[in-house]
Design an enzyme around this catalytic site. Structure first.
Site, PDB file in Angstrom:
ATOM      1  N   ASP A   1       0.807  -1.228   0.000  1.00 48.10           N
ATOM      2  CA  ASP A   1       0.000   0.000   0.000  1.00 48.10           C
ATOM      3  C   ASP A   1       0.836   1.273   0.000  1.00 48.10           C
ATOM      4  OD1 ASP A   1      -2.572  -0.979  -0.182  1.00 48.10           O
ATOM      5  OD2 ASP A   1      -2.869  -1.138   1.974  1.00 48.10           O
TER       6      ASP A   1
ATOM      7  N   LYS B   1      -0.423   4.725  -1.150  1.00 46.46           N
ATOM      8  CA  LYS B   1      -1.353   5.550  -0.371  1.00 46.46           C
ATOM      9  C   LYS B   1      -0.716   6.863   0.087  1.00 46.46           C
ATOM     10  CE  LYS B   1      -4.394   1.924   1.462  1.00 46.46           C
ATOM     11  NZ  LYS B   1      -4.863   1.240   2.685  1.00 46.46           N
TER      12      LYS B   1
ATOM     13  N   HIS C   1      -2.264  -6.400  -5.910  1.00 45.64           N
ATOM     14  CA  HIS C   1      -2.916  -7.012  -4.753  1.00 45.64           C
ATOM     15  C   HIS C   1      -4.418  -6.744  -4.684  1.00 45.64           C
ATOM     16  CE1 HIS C   1      -2.159  -2.970  -3.157  1.00 45.64           C
ATOM     17  NE2 HIS C   1      -2.988  -3.222  -2.153  1.00 45.64           N
ATOM     18  N   HIS C   2      -4.949  -5.890  -5.584  1.00 45.28           N
ATOM     19  CA  HIS C   2      -6.399  -5.691  -5.666  1.00 45.28           C
ATOM     20  C   HIS C   2      -6.996  -6.286  -6.944  1.00 45.28           C
ATOM     21  CE1 HIS C   2      -7.195  -3.413  -2.053  1.00 45.28           C
ATOM     22  NE2 HIS C   2      -6.168  -2.624  -2.299  1.00 45.28           N
TER      23      HIS C   2
END
Length: 385
Positions: free
Chosen positions: A244, A247, A298-299
């Site tokens: 992540d 972000k 990862h999504h």
């Protein structure tokens, strides 16, 4: 008390045999960067060179004033004070030590009583001949020592020839261990930087550092369960905390929103995958190249309905598929700014429903196989109250 069988006597190596052993281990050691493996190879080489029953490679921990070994044939990891035993004496003085019979030696009687002979009382092992030789780094500083125990030939004592041969191994050992220690330090520094960067990404969305630790441990466990080689699983464990990192570029108004995101806000949130990938994609380092894949994929979903690229099935890298389920499990099992943690049964039912939809069926199956260990990780790295 341990029951030790009487070992079979052997012969000293002929010059050609000795050269063969040295060349064989030199090749293995040159291709090895893992410190534990280097130490094991060193111990095996020393044991064969001097034909001893056991061989221990001790390393000096200057900060703690101790000698430590993860490689002691027949024993688990050991730590001893630098002032204790023959290994400590050898490292402190820089002089090799010859002992023909530990129980009759007068010069080192007190040292032996606090070390080898005490261990004999605990294990039932009979220490007789000992040969201890220091090894040094490139600057000539003592790094540790070899300790060979019990000569396995008819003479039952170590010779000047053994001293020369083990000294040769010790000279090579110091340089090889120094290289392995440097490689380990570089890897640990990389790991620390990656975890720190991962924590920065998560802190933007008010997550704790333990989230990235849990995802790393889950990913590692799942990778091994899928039969992925140890070295690759280690890389994934180091890289997955960066999933992540993108972000860092998402506005607080989106990251910290307590309620459901609007379609426009969700589109902004989804860009963290591409941002993370673009931050990492140009690196030539294997860890960061893996982190780039994880950050981007990862999504993605097994059925092709994920983002950012809508990859489907095995188009998604296995690292992305593994991190996906690790990340979702931790997200659902933890309190977030926009929701409370789910009950475990609810999460497990969701994973069963999403097997072959959101998640790779094989990864889901391994997840359920490893569930007891996954829950132990969750508890070990639980968020502070």
């Amino acid at each position: 008390m341990y029951d030790f069988e009487q070992p079979r006597l052997k012969k000293d190596l002929e010059p050609e045999e000795l050269l063969g052993v040295i060349l064989d281990y030199a090749a293995k050691i040159a291709n090895e960067r893992n410190l534990d493996n280097v130490l094991m190879l060193m111990a095996d080489m020393g044991k064969q060179i001097v034909v001893s029953d056991r061989c221990t490679v001790w390393l000096l921990d200057t900060q703690k004033g101790e000698l430590w070994s993860k490689v002691a044939h027949g024993i688990s990891e050991l730590r001893i004070p630098l002032e204790a035993g023959l290994a400590g004496h050898c490292v402190r003085t820089g002089e090799p030590i010859f002992i023909d019979d530990a129980y009759t030696n007068l010069v080192f009687r007190d040292v032996l009583a606090s070390g080898a002979l005490h261990t004999d009382q605990l294990t039932g092992y009979r220490t007789k001949a000992l040969l201890v030789i220091p090894f040094r780094n490139n600057e000539g500083q003592i790094m540790g020592c070899y300790q060979a125990v019990n000569k396995m030939t008819e003479s039952e004592v170590f010779s000047e020839r053994d001293l020369r041969n083990l000294s040769l191994a010790a000279s090579y050992s110091g340089k090889s261990i120094e290289s392995a220690l440097l490689a380990q330090e570089i890897e640990e520094t990389q790991r620390e930087i990656i975890f720190t960067m991962g924590e920065i990404g998560e802190s933007r969305s008010k997550e704790t550092g333990n989230h990235v630790k849990r995802v790393a441990e889950y990913s590692y466990l799942l990778a091994l369960g899928l039969g992925i080689p140890q070295a690759e699983a280690d890389i994934l464990k180091m890289a997955s905390p960066m999933h992540d990192i993108g972000k860092v570029a998402i506005p607080d108004s989106v990251l910290e929103k307590p309620g459901k995101l609007t379609d426009e806000e969700f589109d902004i949130m989804k860009t963290h995958t591409e941002i993370g990938y673009n931050l990492l994609k140009n690196s030539n380092r294997r860890i960061l190249k893996t982190a780039a894949i994880v950050a981007e994929q990862h999504h993605e979903k097994w059925n092709g309905k994920g983002y950012p690229r809508g990859l489907k099935g095995e188009e998604i890298h296995i690292h992305g598929r593994i991190t996906a389920i690790a990340d979702v499990f931790d997200a659902l099992a933890s309190d977030r700014v926009y929701k409370k943690a789910w009950e475990l049964d609810r999460i497990l039912n969701l994973f069963k429903e999403e097997r072959g939809e959101h998640f790779d069926p094989a990864v889901v199956d391994v997840f359920f196989e490893q569930l007891p260990n996954i829950l132990k990780i969750r508890d070990r790295f639980s968020d502070p109250l």
